[in-house]
Design a protein around this motif. Structure first.
Motif, PDB file in Angstrom:
ATOM      1  N   SER A 158       0.841  -1.200   0.000  1.00 45.43           N
ATOM      2  CA  SER A 158       0.000   0.000   0.000  1.00 45.43           C
ATOM      3  C   SER A 158       0.869   1.239   0.000  1.00 45.43           C
ATOM      4  CB  SER A 158      -0.932   0.010   1.216  1.00 45.43           C
ATOM      5  OG  SER A 158      -0.196   0.171   2.419  1.00 45.43           O
ATOM      6  N   PHE A 159       0.273   2.358  -0.407  1.00 43.89           N
ATOM      7  CA  PHE A 159       0.982   3.631  -0.365  1.00 43.89           C
ATOM      8  C   PHE A 159      -0.030   4.760  -0.165  1.00 43.89           C
ATOM      9  CE2 PHE A 159       0.245   2.750  -4.921  1.00 43.89           C
ATOM     10  CZ  PHE A 159      -0.430   3.899  -5.308  1.00 43.89           C
ATOM     11  N   GLY A 160       0.466   5.875   0.363  1.00 49.46           N
ATOM     12  CA  GLY A 160      -0.377   7.053   0.544  1.00 49.46           C
ATOM     13  C   GLY A 160      -1.127   7.030   1.867  1.00 49.46           C
ATOM     14  N   ARG A 161      -1.781   8.161   2.158  1.00 45.24           N
ATOM     15  CA  ARG A 161      -2.473   8.332   3.443  1.00 45.24           C
ATOM     16  C   ARG A 161      -3.968   8.629   3.307  1.00 45.24           C
ATOM     17  NH1 ARG A 161       2.207  12.193   6.124  1.00 45.24           N
ATOM     18  NH2 ARG A 161       3.738  10.523   6.515  1.00 45.24           N
ATOM     19  N   ARG A 162      -4.476   8.620   2.092  1.00 43.06           N
ATOM     20  CA  ARG A 162      -5.902   8.911   1.903  1.00 43.06           C
ATOM     21  C   ARG A 162      -6.765   7.784   2.463  1.00 43.06           C
ATOM     22  NH1 ARG A 162      -8.042   9.974  -3.785  1.00 43.06           N
ATOM     23  NH2 ARG A 162      -9.929   9.780  -2.518  1.00 43.06           N
ATOM     24  N   THR A 163      -8.000   8.127   2.810  1.00 41.45           N
ATOM     25  CA  THR A 163      -8.977   7.127   3.235  1.00 41.45           C
ATOM     26  C   THR A 163     -10.214   7.233   2.352  1.00 41.45           C
ATOM     27  OG1 THR A 163      -9.943   8.648   4.847  1.00 41.45           O
ATOM     28  CG2 THR A 163      -8.215   7.173   5.642  1.00 41.45           C
ATOM     29  N   ALA A 164     -10.873   6.117   2.198  1.00 35.25           N
ATOM     30  CA  ALA A 164     -12.129   6.121   1.438  1.00 35.25           C
ATOM     31  C   ALA A 164     -13.232   6.719   2.310  1.00 35.25           C
ATOM     32  CB  ALA A 164     -12.490   4.698   1.024  1.00 35.25           C
TER      33      ALA A 164
ATOM     34  N   ALA B  78      -8.557   2.227   7.388  1.00 37.78           N
ATOM     35  CA  ALA B  78      -8.011   1.691   6.134  1.00 37.78           C
ATOM     36  C   ALA B  78      -7.441   2.846   5.311  1.00 37.78           C
ATOM     37  CB  ALA B  78      -9.095   0.941   5.358  1.00 37.78           C
ATOM     38  N   ARG B  79      -6.163   3.112   5.479  1.00 38.00           N
ATOM     39  CA  ARG B  79      -5.528   4.252   4.813  1.00 38.00           C
ATOM     40  C   ARG B  79      -4.685   3.807   3.631  1.00 38.00           C
ATOM     41  NH1 ARG B  79      -5.473   9.118   7.408  1.00 38.00           N
ATOM     42  NH2 ARG B  79      -6.391   9.142   9.492  1.00 38.00           N
ATOM     43  N   GLY B  80      -4.725   4.589   2.573  1.00 40.05           N
ATOM     44  CA  GLY B  80      -3.857   4.341   1.431  1.00 40.05           C
ATOM     45  C   GLY B  80      -4.488   3.461   0.366  1.00 40.05           C
TER      46      GLY B  80
ATOM     47  N   PHE C 195      -4.470  -1.134  -7.765  1.00 38.00           N
ATOM     48  CA  PHE C 195      -4.592  -0.603  -6.414  1.00 38.00           C
ATOM     49  C   PHE C 195      -5.981   0.005  -6.219  1.00 38.00           C
ATOM     50  CE2 PHE C 195      -0.067  -0.869  -6.949  1.00 38.00           C
ATOM     51  CZ  PHE C 195       0.463  -1.037  -5.675  1.00 38.00           C
ATOM     52  N   THR C 196      -6.480  -0.095  -4.999  1.00 34.28           N
ATOM     53  CA  THR C 196      -7.769   0.519  -4.668  1.00 34.28           C
ATOM     54  C   THR C 196      -7.703   1.140  -3.278  1.00 34.28           C
ATOM     55  OG1 THR C 196     -10.151   0.154  -4.396  1.00 34.28           O
ATOM     56  CG2 THR C 196      -8.705  -1.656  -3.753  1.00 34.28           C
TER      57      THR C 196
ATOM     58  N   THR D 267      -1.388  11.910  -4.783  1.00 32.11           N
ATOM     59  CA  THR D 267      -0.718  10.840  -4.030  1.00 32.11           C
ATOM     60  C   THR D 267       0.476  10.298  -4.810  1.00 32.11           C
ATOM     61  OG1 THR D 267      -2.758  10.209  -2.888  1.00 32.11           O
ATOM     62  CG2 THR D 267      -1.012   8.564  -2.975  1.00 32.11           C
ATOM     63  N   LEU D 268       0.330  10.127  -6.122  1.00 34.70           N
ATOM     64  CA  LEU D 268       1.427   9.605  -6.935  1.00 34.70           C
ATOM     65  C   LEU D 268       2.595  10.593  -7.004  1.00 34.70           C
ATOM     66  CD1 LEU D 268      -0.569   7.966  -9.859  1.00 34.70           C
ATOM     67  CD2 LEU D 268       0.620   6.796  -7.993  1.00 34.70           C
ATOM     68  N   LYS D 269       2.318  11.876  -6.810  1.00 36.30           N
ATOM     69  CA  LYS D 269       3.403  12.867  -6.822  1.00 36.30           C
ATOM     70  C   LYS D 269       4.268  12.774  -5.575  1.00 36.30           C
ATOM     71  CE  LYS D 269       1.541  16.374  -9.941  1.00 36.30           C
ATOM     72  NZ  LYS D 269       1.064  17.773 -10.081  1.00 36.30           N
ATOM     73  N   ASN D 270       3.710  12.272  -4.486  1.00 41.00           N
ATOM     74  CA  ASN D 270       4.492  12.042  -3.264  1.00 41.00           C
ATOM     75  C   ASN D 270       3.691  11.094  -2.372  1.00 41.00           C
ATOM     76  OD1 ASN D 270       6.054  12.039  -0.960  1.00 41.00           O
ATOM     77  ND2 ASN D 270       6.221  14.265  -0.822  1.00 41.00           N
ATOM     78  N   MET D 271       4.087   9.823  -2.369  1.00 42.72           N
ATOM     79  CA  MET D 271       3.327   8.806  -1.651  1.00 42.72           C
ATOM     80  C   MET D 271       3.369   8.983  -0.130  1.00 42.72           C
ATOM     81  SD  MET D 271       4.255   5.442  -3.898  1.00 42.72           S
ATOM     82  CE  MET D 271       3.676   5.272  -5.597  1.00 42.72           C
ATOM     83  N   LYS D 272       4.414   9.589   0.384  1.00 39.95           N
ATOM     84  CA  LYS D 272       4.597   9.849   1.822  1.00 39.95           C
ATOM     85  C   LYS D 272       4.877   8.592   2.637  1.00 39.95           C
ATOM     86  CE  LYS D 272       3.933  14.366   1.901  1.00 39.95           C
ATOM     87  NZ  LYS D 272       4.999  15.295   2.328  1.00 39.95           N
TER      88      LYS D 272
END
Length: 254
Positions: A92-98, A104-106, A129-130, A156-161
């Motif tokens: 997984s990557f990123g910090r967003r949540t649905a 469940a982040r990323g 990825f989802t 998110t793709l510009k900087n996955m963090k």
């Protein structure tokens, strides 16, 4: 490095902090360790059932920090080898949540790693990825193909963090050795800039600052208005002096 790939992490010269996070944070008994030895990132552990869930828990190898921009790429690539067969690998990557989720982040996808002594390239297209996945099992709820709002977004793709490699939802032992993490199938200009030097500002660690156009505009505006005020003050002083002379007033004596 090939012209159509961007390095996210090279464990021969790691640029990020990597650590283990396991399900004991939620009452489980899974365990793992993360280490970097001989130019490899090593993820070693075991997934076991979480007793109150009566289901397998999870272990993760997590890397935090700023990552290169891979928004021009279409595929995630792990170069790795496994010494134990295991069917619960996820990444997984990123910090967003649905919407409607909390833990469940990323963006997450499943992958398989062949067992052997040779390093192999494991490619996971970004469309696999989802962001819509089950926080208890790690399984996808709704895929990117089923709903494109679940697909990785450009920001998110510009900087996955953060990037995490998981053992999740399947009991078993894990030993994964990773040579590198990349994005491939990249178009346009590809670069892997070195991390900016860090300085301490107000007690916080921050990247070295750059002068933004807005900041420069502010400086120029201040200088411009400063010049106007100086001219106005000089004009007033001159007029005041002229008035004093015409009325024979000595300012020092007033």
């Amino acid at each position: 490095m090939k012209s159509n790939e961007i390095i996210l992490e090279d464990f021969a010269n790691p640029a990020h902090s990597w650590n283990a996070l396991n399900d004991p944070v939620m009452g489980g008994q899974s365990s793992s360790t993360v280490s970097i030895k001989g130019g490899l990132g090593i993820f070693d552990g075991e997934v076991v059932d979480v007793s109150f869930l009566k289901a397998p828990g999870f272990i993760t190898m997590r890397g935090e920090g700023d990552y290169a921009d891979v928004s021009s790429c279409d595929t995630f690539r792990l170069t790795a080898r496994a010494s134990e067969p295991y069917e619960g690998y996820r990444i997984s990557f990123g910090r967003r949540t649905a919407p409607g989720t909390r833990f469940a982040r990323g963006f997450k996808a499943n992958f398989l790693s062949p067992v052997g002594t040779d390093m192999v390239d494991i490619d996971i297209p970004f469309k696999d990825f989802t962001i819509s996945w089950d926080g208890k099992t790690g399984d996808p709820i709704e895929t990117c193909q089923e709903n494109n709002t679940n697909c990785p977004d450009v920001d998110t793709l510009k900087n996955m963090k953060t990037i995490s490699i998981w053992g999740e939802g399947v009991d078993g032992k894990i030993k994964l050795e990773i040579d590198s993490i990349k994005a491939v199938g990249c178009t346009g200009k590809v670069s892997n800039p070195a991390p900016a030097p860090f300085t301490t500002i107000g007690g916080d660690s921050q990247g070295s600052a750059t002068l933004s156009p807005l900041f420069l505009f502010g400086v120029a505006s201040a200088a411009f208005f400063g010049a106007i005020m100086k001219g106005l003050f000089t004009s007033i002083s001159h007029n005041y002096s002229s008035v004093n002379k015409s009325n024979n007033i000595n300012p020092a004596a007033v």
